[in-house]
Every structure is written in structure tokens, then in C-alpha cells.
Scaffold this active site. Structure first.
Site, PDB file in Angstrom:
ATOM      1  N   GLY A  15      36.550  31.897  37.203  1.00  0.00           N
ATOM      2  CA  GLY A  15      36.962  30.904  36.201  1.00  0.00           C
ATOM      3  C   GLY A  15      35.813  29.963  35.876  1.00  0.00           C
ATOM      4  O   GLY A  15      35.063  29.577  36.757  1.00  0.00           O
ATOM      5  N   ARG A  80      36.562  45.345  36.975  1.00  0.00           N
ATOM      6  CA  ARG A  80      36.205  46.248  38.071  1.00  0.00           C
ATOM      7  C   ARG A  80      35.682  45.514  39.301  1.00  0.00           C
ATOM      8  O   ARG A  80      35.826  45.966  40.419  1.00  0.00           O
ATOM      9  CB  ARG A  80      35.147  47.248  37.582  1.00  0.00           C
ATOM     10  CG  ARG A  80      35.706  48.218  36.566  1.00  0.00           C
ATOM     11  CD  ARG A  80      34.628  49.036  35.927  1.00  0.00           C
ATOM     12  NE  ARG A  80      33.820  48.262  35.007  1.00  0.00           N
ATOM     13  CZ  ARG A  80      32.792  48.741  34.322  1.00  0.00           C
ATOM     14  NH1 ARG A  80      32.436  49.996  34.475  1.00  0.00           N
ATOM     15  NH2 ARG A  80      32.122  47.987  33.481  1.00  0.00           N
ATOM     16  N   ASP A 119      35.002  31.480  45.534  1.00  0.00           N
ATOM     17  CA  ASP A 119      35.112  32.336  46.718  1.00  0.00           C
ATOM     18  C   ASP A 119      35.126  33.826  46.361  1.00  0.00           C
ATOM     19  O   ASP A 119      34.452  34.630  47.006  1.00  0.00           O
ATOM     20  CB  ASP A 119      36.314  31.951  47.587  1.00  0.00           C
ATOM     21  CG  ASP A 119      37.635  31.995  46.848  1.00  0.00           C
ATOM     22  OD1 ASP A 119      37.637  32.130  45.612  1.00  0.00           O
ATOM     23  OD2 ASP A 119      38.677  31.893  47.519  1.00  0.00           O
ATOM     24  N   THR A 141      33.393  25.698  41.474  1.00  0.00           N
ATOM     25  CA  THR A 141      34.830  25.795  41.243  1.00  0.00           C
ATOM     26  C   THR A 141      35.410  24.392  41.111  1.00  0.00           C
ATOM     27  O   THR A 141      35.009  23.478  41.854  1.00  0.00           O
ATOM     28  CB  THR A 141      35.599  26.539  42.356  1.00  0.00           C
ATOM     29  OG1 THR A 141      37.002  26.333  42.163  1.00  0.00           O
ATOM     30  CG2 THR A 141      35.259  26.055  43.747  1.00  0.00           C
ATOM     31  N   ASP A 143      38.211  23.786  42.056  1.00  0.00           N
ATOM     32  CA  ASP A 143      39.156  23.657  43.174  1.00  0.00           C
ATOM     33  C   ASP A 143      38.538  22.982  44.407  1.00  0.00           C
ATOM     34  O   ASP A 143      39.265  22.508  45.277  1.00  0.00           O
ATOM     35  CB  ASP A 143      39.685  25.039  43.596  1.00  0.00           C
ATOM     36  CG  ASP A 143      40.313  25.798  42.443  1.00  0.00           C
ATOM     37  OD1 ASP A 143      40.734  25.138  41.470  1.00  0.00           O
ATOM     38  OD2 ASP A 143      40.370  27.042  42.500  1.00  0.00           O
ATOM     39  N   ASP A 145      37.213  24.286  46.983  1.00  0.00           N
ATOM     40  CA  ASP A 145      37.803  24.869  48.188  1.00  0.00           C
ATOM     41  C   ASP A 145      36.833  25.745  48.986  1.00  0.00           C
ATOM     42  O   ASP A 145      37.266  26.573  49.782  1.00  0.00           O
ATOM     43  CB  ASP A 145      39.070  25.667  47.827  1.00  0.00           C
ATOM     44  CG  ASP A 145      38.795  26.797  46.850  1.00  0.00           C
ATOM     45  OD1 ASP A 145      37.629  26.921  46.387  1.00  0.00           O
ATOM     46  OD2 ASP A 145      39.724  27.549  46.532  1.00  0.00           O
ATOM     47  N   ARG A 187      44.507  25.863  43.017  1.00  0.00           N
ATOM     48  CA  ARG A 187      44.975  26.984  43.841  1.00  0.00           C
ATOM     49  C   ARG A 187      45.566  26.485  45.165  1.00  0.00           C
ATOM     50  O   ARG A 187      46.437  25.636  45.116  1.00  0.00           O
ATOM     51  CB  ARG A 187      43.864  28.026  44.046  1.00  0.00           C
ATOM     52  CG  ARG A 187      43.573  28.798  42.761  1.00  0.00           C
ATOM     53  CD  ARG A 187      42.924  30.130  42.967  1.00  0.00           C
ATOM     54  NE  ARG A 187      43.758  31.065  43.705  1.00  0.00           N
ATOM     55  CZ  ARG A 187      44.803  31.723  43.201  1.00  0.00           C
ATOM     56  NH1 ARG A 187      45.163  31.569  41.937  1.00  0.00           N
ATOM     57  NH2 ARG A 187      45.494  32.549  43.943  1.00  0.00           N
TER      58      ARG A 187
HETATM   59  O1  F6P Z   1      39.977  28.681  40.439  1.00  0.00           O
HETATM   60  C1  F6P Z   1      39.975  27.898  39.292  1.00  0.00           C
HETATM   61  C2  F6P Z   1      41.314  27.924  38.624  1.00  0.00           C
HETATM   62  O2  F6P Z   1      41.263  27.086  37.486  1.00  0.00           O
HETATM   63  C3  F6P Z   1      42.485  27.549  39.528  1.00  0.00           C
HETATM   64  O3  F6P Z   1      42.567  26.160  39.750  1.00  0.00           O
HETATM   65  C4  F6P Z   1      43.635  28.144  38.771  1.00  0.00           C
HETATM   66  O4  F6P Z   1      44.728  28.458  39.617  1.00  0.00           O
HETATM   67  C5  F6P Z   1      43.044  29.405  38.210  1.00  0.00           C
HETATM   68  O5  F6P Z   1      41.637  29.232  38.186  1.00  0.00           O
HETATM   69  C6  F6P Z   1      43.514  29.744  36.823  1.00  0.00           C
HETATM   70  O6  F6P Z   1      42.946  30.957  36.462  1.00  0.00           O
HETATM   71  P1  F6P Z   1      43.074  31.550  34.989  1.00  0.00           P
HETATM   72  O7  F6P Z   1      42.111  30.822  34.112  1.00  0.00           O
HETATM   73  O8  F6P Z   1      42.689  32.960  35.164  1.00  0.00           O
HETATM   74  O9  F6P Z   1      44.479  31.358  34.532  1.00  0.00           O
END
Ligand code: F6P
Length: 373
Positions: A15, A80, A119, A141, A143, A145, A187
């Protein structure tokens, strides 16, 4: 004929988040000064293989991208190359794909590849390293984390956006005497909810790391009312588990291995309304937390990460990931970074400070000792 410059490659995976372009700029500019060319692989790891997709990056191309959100070379968190970590186990990438990626690096004369990711993407970087590719990692990230670094870039910007949202919800909640529930990303970690909840004056903060229940949440609302405060701000992390232990999922698009979290805010809002008969509204902040310009903190962190990643390549320190150990930028093995997720410590000073101010985490606060004497 002038000698060809050695080449660095860079890709951004997973992301997106504010600060990715600041890293790209720092890699290109600092690499240029050390005598490297840089190429950017498009759409994350997918750009390394069939069809190979890359673009030359030089100081002219990266001019004026320091403040730009997103990533100019694109990203992907499906396809992939998907390596689960976190709540799920690591998934091995197909060795044929890894061999194809290694061949691309050789054919393009890449002497070091900077993999910028969270991660999942760093777990892929580790597998590339184990397959013999010259990779270094940069942790990103919203997050926050990743265990090996005090902060990832992107987090501060996401917190700033969530805090701004709370500031805005504050005035409308007060005007209408409502309970407002703000669902934020993160997350399985509650960093964004905790920091934004504190910075934005939240009254209740629900985290994945702290078991909570609706009795305590509703009690916090009625306790405020008893003090004459007829509105309440609830911040809930998307990964906060409902009483009973289930997390709320936002459906599955079938393109990835990890479930999408989302929807807990509506559940919390609905239950508070049902139990207290109060007007409650839920707001899902969603991808606003990932878009837009990075904060000054994230610009500085991302720039240092990019420059340090180039230094790692220059010194041949492959398989390492840059990290922030205040006040310095350091590095650790990528393997160490992806093996330990960073969750909110329930005994941390931030949680304790919040509790001292009367912020509810939807649980029974631990007993505190009184001053002697
Ligand atoms: O890991 C970053 C994040 O924004 C999380 O906080 C969230 O759960 C996830 O990605 C959302 O992913 P997507 O953009 O694929 O919906």
C-alpha cells in the site's frame, strides 16, 4: 567513450503512503552524487518480471516530488509477488519468479536494488536476498507495525490526517450532541488510533491490543454526560476485535491472500445507539490516511532512509534494512525486521498518559497506586 555508471534499482511495494516519493528522490539524488544511475521498476515487484517494466530516474525526473503523495513508479499489494506475514505465515514466492527477477537485475546491470515496503514487501525482499539478489530494504507503512524501527515513514502523515478528522468531528459532535465514531486504519496494530486519539482529544480509543466491551464504552459516554459533556468522540482501530474476539472484515476481492479489515466503526456506532438510544454517526477515514503530502517529519525520515539505503548499497551491505533508532538512522537484517511486528505496548507511557486523562480504552483501567504520605 565515458565509462558506464553502475546502476541502482528501486521499487515501491504494498500500500502506498506519504513519503514514498521523498525516498525515491533521496535515492536518485544521493546515488547520482556517488556515481550511480537509478532505474525505477514499475508497479512494485511485478516490474521485475514478465513484462519487465522500468523507467530511468535522474535528478531532473525527481525534481519537485519531495512533497508529492503516492509513488511515481506505482505499487501493488496483490498479484504474483504476495508474501503474507503478520497474523498469517510467510508465503514462499515461486522460485521461477525469483530467478526471472534475478535475471532482470543482471540484464539491466543493477548492482543494488532498494525495496521500499511494509512487512509483506520486505518479506519478499528477504526472499530475493536469499535467492542471491543484491537487495536492501526501506521500511514504509502508515501502520507503523514494523518492529525493527522506532517509526516507519507514512505513519506521522496518517496520524496528522486522522487528527485533523477528529478536530473536525469535534465541532459537529458538540453542535449536535452526538456520539461520533471514527474508524482509522492500521491493520492489527493500534498505533494510528492511539496517537490520533490522544492528539485529537478522543474520549474512547479502541485498539486491537486491548480487550474491550460495550458496557465500558457506554459507561464512558454516560459518564461524560453526567459531567455535562453531551457529546463523545470514539476512535476505533480497524483491527480492534469485537467483544468475543472477532475482527470485522470488509469483504474479499479475491485478488490477495490477506483479508481486508473494515466495518468495525459501524458496528460500534450501531451498538452504542441501540444501548443508549443516542444519536451516533460512524465515519470511516479510509484511504485519506494514505494520500496527500507527507508531514515534515515524514519528509525528513524518508529522505534519510533513501540516502542511507544508497550508502548500504555502496558498502555492499545487502540483506539489510534501514531503520530509525532515535536520533540516528541505522540498519538491521531484513529478516529481523519482518519477523517481529510492532504492536502498541499496553503499559507504554502513551497509554498510561491517556488513561491518566480519563480516556477510556473500553476496559477496566489497571489500578494505580496512591501517593504515600
Ligand atoms: O497497510 C496499510 C493499509 O492502509 C492498512 O492500514 C489497511 O488495512 C490496508 O492497507 C488497506 O489496503 P487496501 O488499500 O488494499 O484496501
Amino acid at each position: 567513450m565515458p565509462a558506464r555508471r553502475p546502476r541502482i534499482g528501486i521499487l515501491t511495494g504494498g500500500g502506498d503512503c506519504p513519503g514514498l516519493n521523498a525516498v525515491i528522490r533521496a535515492v536518485v539524488k544521493s546515488g547520482h552524487r556517488l556515481g550511480y544511475e537509478t532505474v525505477g521498476f514499475l508497479r512494485g515487484y511485478e516490474g521485475l518480471v514478465d513484462p519487465v517494466a522500468w523507467t530511468p530516474l535522474d535528478p531532473t525526473v525527481v525534481a519537485n516530488i519531495l512533497t508529492l503523495g503516492g509513488t511515481i513508479i506505482g505499487s501493488s499489494n496483490s498479484g504474483r509477488f504476495t508474501a503474507l506475514v503478520g497474523e498469517n505465515d510467510r508465503v514462499a514466492i515461486d522460485p521461477k519468479l525469483l530467478t526471472a527477477a534475478a535475471t532482470t537485475l543482471e540484464q539491466l546491470r543493477i548492482c543494488g536494488l532498494v525495496c521500499v515496503g511494509g512487512d509483506g514487501s520486505l518479506s519478499i525482499a528477504q526472499q530475493c536476498h536469499e535467492h542471491g539478489m543484491p537487495v536492501v530494504g526501506v521500511p514504509k507503512t502508515i501502520d507503523n507495525d514494523l518492529g525493527a524501527t522506532a517509526f516507519t515513514f507514512g505513519f506521522d502523515s496518517a496520524v496528522a490526517t486522522a487528527t485533523d478528522a477528529l478536530d473536525r468531528l469535534h465541532t459537529t459532535a458538540a453542535s449536535h450532541e452526538r456520539v461520533m465514531v471514527l474508524e482509522v486504519m492500521g491493520r492489527h496494530a493500534g498505533w494510528i488510533a492511539l496517537h490520533a486519539g490522544i492528539a485529537g482529544g478522543g474520549d474512547v480509543i479502541l485498539l486491537p491490543e486491548i480487550d474491550w466491551d460495550f458496557d465500558h464504552v457506554c459507561r464512558a459516554v454516560t459518564a461524560r454526560e453526567a459531567e455535562g459533556k453531551r457529546y463523545t468522540l470514539v476512535v476505533v482501530a480497524e483491527g480492534a476485535r469485537l467483544p468475543g474476539g472477532a475482527s470485522v472484515h470488509a469483504g474479499d476481492d479475491g485478488k490477495r491472500r490477506q483479508v481486508r479489515l473494515g466495518g468495525v466503526g459501524e458496528v460500534v456506532a450501531g451498538e452504542i445507539a441501540r444501548r443508549l438510544g443516542r444519536e451516533v454517526r460512524a465515519v470511516v477515514l479510509g484511504h485519506l490516511q494514505r494520500g496527500g503530502a507527507p508531514t515534515t517529519f515524514d519528509r525528513v525520515l524518508a529522505t534519510q532512509f533513501g540516502a542511507h539505503a544508497v550508502r548500504l548499497i555502496h558498502e555492499g551491505r545487502f540483506g539489510e534494512m534501514v531503520c530509525y533508532r532515535p536520533p540516528d538512522i541505522a540498519s538491521v537484517p531484513i529478516a529481523a525486521a519482518v519477523s517481529r511486528l510492532s504492536l502498541v505496548d499496553v503499559g507504554s507511557s502513551a497509554v498510561l498518559a491517556a488513561r491518566s486523562l480519563g480516556i477510556s480504552f473500553g476496559d477496566d483501567p489497571p489500578a494505580t497506586g496512591a501517593c504515600a504520605g
